[in-house]
Design a protein around this motif. Sequence first.
Motif, PDB file in Angstrom:
ATOM      1  N   SER A 114      26.625  57.184 121.698  1.00 21.61           N
ATOM      2  CA  SER A 114      25.267  57.689 121.923  1.00 21.61           C
ATOM      3  C   SER A 114      24.292  56.508 121.954  1.00 21.61           C
ATOM      4  CB  SER A 114      24.866  58.639 120.796  1.00 21.61           C
ATOM      5  OG  SER A 114      24.749  57.912 119.578  1.00 21.61           O
ATOM      6  N   ARG A 115      23.087  56.798 122.396  1.00 23.39           N
ATOM      7  CA  ARG A 115      22.018  55.791 122.376  1.00 23.39           C
ATOM      8  C   ARG A 115      21.853  55.241 120.962  1.00 23.39           C
ATOM      9  NH1 ARG A 115      16.359  55.599 121.478  1.00 23.39           N
ATOM     10  NH2 ARG A 115      15.153  54.506 123.099  1.00 23.39           N
ATOM     11  N   GLU A 116      21.872  56.136 119.982  1.00 17.56           N
ATOM     12  CA  GLU A 116      21.700  55.724 118.585  1.00 17.56           C
ATOM     13  C   GLU A 116      22.863  54.842 118.122  1.00 17.56           C
ATOM     14  OE1 GLU A 116      21.302  58.845 119.768  1.00 17.56           O
ATOM     15  OE2 GLU A 116      19.107  58.609 119.770  1.00 17.56           O
ATOM     16  N   ASP A 117      24.088  55.183 118.548  1.00 13.15           N
ATOM     17  CA  ASP A 117      25.255  54.360 118.203  1.00 13.15           C
ATOM     18  C   ASP A 117      25.085  52.934 118.728  1.00 13.15           C
ATOM     19  OD1 ASP A 117      26.687  56.482 117.052  1.00 13.15           O
ATOM     20  OD2 ASP A 117      27.631  57.027 118.952  1.00 13.15           O
ATOM     21  N   LEU A 128      22.325  51.329 119.620  1.00 12.13           N
ATOM     22  CA  LEU A 128      21.238  50.604 118.939  1.00 12.13           C
ATOM     23  C   LEU A 128      21.656  50.194 117.524  1.00 12.13           C
ATOM     24  CD1 LEU A 128      18.184  52.709 120.177  1.00 12.13           C
ATOM     25  CD2 LEU A 128      18.960  50.473 121.010  1.00 12.13           C
ATOM     26  N   SER A 129      22.445  51.033 116.875  1.00 15.21           N
ATOM     27  CA  SER A 129      22.962  50.691 115.549  1.00 15.21           C
ATOM     28  C   SER A 129      23.885  49.474 115.609  1.00 15.21           C
ATOM     29  CB  SER A 129      23.694  51.897 114.960  1.00 15.21           C
ATOM     30  OG  SER A 129      24.297  51.567 113.728  1.00 15.21           O
ATOM     31  N   LYS A 141      21.677  46.445 115.912  1.00 11.98           N
ATOM     32  CA  LYS A 141      21.041  46.125 114.624  1.00 11.98           C
ATOM     33  C   LYS A 141      22.028  45.390 113.717  1.00 11.98           C
ATOM     34  CE  LYS A 141      18.444  48.347 110.838  1.00 11.98           C
ATOM     35  NZ  LYS A 141      19.261  47.886 109.689  1.00 11.98           N
ATOM     36  N   ILE A 145      18.023  52.506 127.410  1.00 11.76           N
ATOM     37  CA  ILE A 145      18.714  51.773 126.333  1.00 11.76           C
ATOM     38  C   ILE A 145      18.425  50.277 126.432  1.00 11.76           C
ATOM     39  CG2 ILE A 145      21.001  51.123 125.443  1.00 11.76           C
ATOM     40  CD1 ILE A 145      21.957  53.953 126.365  1.00 11.76           C
ATOM     41  N   GLU A 176      14.913  49.493 125.253  1.00 10.84           N
ATOM     42  CA  GLU A 176      14.768  49.567 123.799  1.00 10.84           C
ATOM     43  C   GLU A 176      15.371  48.333 123.118  1.00 10.84           C
ATOM     44  OE1 GLU A 176      13.584  50.736 120.131  1.00 10.84           O
ATOM     45  OE2 GLU A 176      12.938  51.506 122.089  1.00 10.84           O
ATOM     46  N   SER A 201      13.251  45.637 120.940  1.00 10.21           N
ATOM     47  CA  SER A 201      13.603  45.411 119.538  1.00 10.21           C
ATOM     48  C   SER A 201      14.061  43.977 119.269  1.00 10.21           C
ATOM     49  CB  SER A 201      14.725  46.375 119.125  1.00 10.21           C
ATOM     50  OG  SER A 201      14.325  47.714 119.304  1.00 10.21           O
TER      51      SER A 201
END
Length: 349
Positions: free
Chosen positions: A84-87, A89-90, A93, A121, A124, A128
């Motif tokens: 996922s997008r969140e995966d 970005l994680s 990070k 993506i 972002e 960041s």
Amino acid sequence: MTDIVEKLYRTGDLTNEEFSALIKTDDESAAELLKKYADETRRKYYGKKVFLRGLIEISSYCKNDCLYCGIRRSNKSAERYRLSREDILSCCKNGYELGFRTFVMQGGEDSFFTDEIMADIISEIRRSYPDCAITLSLGERSRESYKLFKEAGADRYLLRHEAASPELYSRLHPAELSLENRKECLFALRELGYQVGAGFMVGAPFQTVDHIICDLRFLQQLQPQMIGIGPFIPHHNTPFAEEKGGTLELTLRLLGILRLMFPRVLLPATTALGTIAPNGRELGLMTGCNVVMPNLSPVMVRKKYDLYDNKICTGEEAAECRGCLQRRIESAGYEIASERGDCVSFHNA
């Protein structure tokens, strides 16, 4: 044979006959001289620096059916996933905290990741981590897609040409894929201002020395900033399951040749090289390589991005992977550079 190595070191080029002789030789003195000159050349431009690229394998879905690949469409046993997008970005990070300053998003040609989703993506990640390079390795897309990704913040694009011989390319790929289109993609990427990576498999089924020379000539034409080569390793659920695969010796010889042909190029010591020999990546670094690509993907999906059999580092956390590589790099006499690591001939900071 050492005379041929001397000529390559001096001029950066050889005749086809000389390339053929050097590729075929098992002359140990020529191999040692090639290794010495390759290392000397990379040190001239990059010193002892080895650049880390944080690899994020975003999807094992692929619409293509390349005969050598474990995630080919026809492999019904492949375990499919997409991050996922969140995966993603994680992973970035985590990677940033571990010192990575380049993120590589790689995946099969998965239609879920539309231009709009990918651009979001990329934007972002760029917002960041403004000091990081963003590299994509997502296969063949339209020029418009590549342009959109560049505008969103992507810096580099990796697209192995796999085989510059039309005859060999057609034996490794399904009929709907063409070498002509692959080349068009690579030249479009260059024109759009990407730092471009190309490359080929060493020891692919049906590959001859003439095919390899064809690859070298194509790379001279393209002049990429990055060249990725690695040994072909068979996957058990492909038509090439019983093929032998590429050798350590030939891969190292070609890495040395590429370093002398392209003194400033970014040249990875690949995971495949580390898979066929426990010290493969260290030997690659000692033969001109200056990039390694540790895996930042979540451990739960790593075994599913199964391009070839026995892939290493599928069970390690990113921090373990980085620590292990740092020790290996230092043991070979080099040092990790915590920077983007652009090609020295390419000013696109």
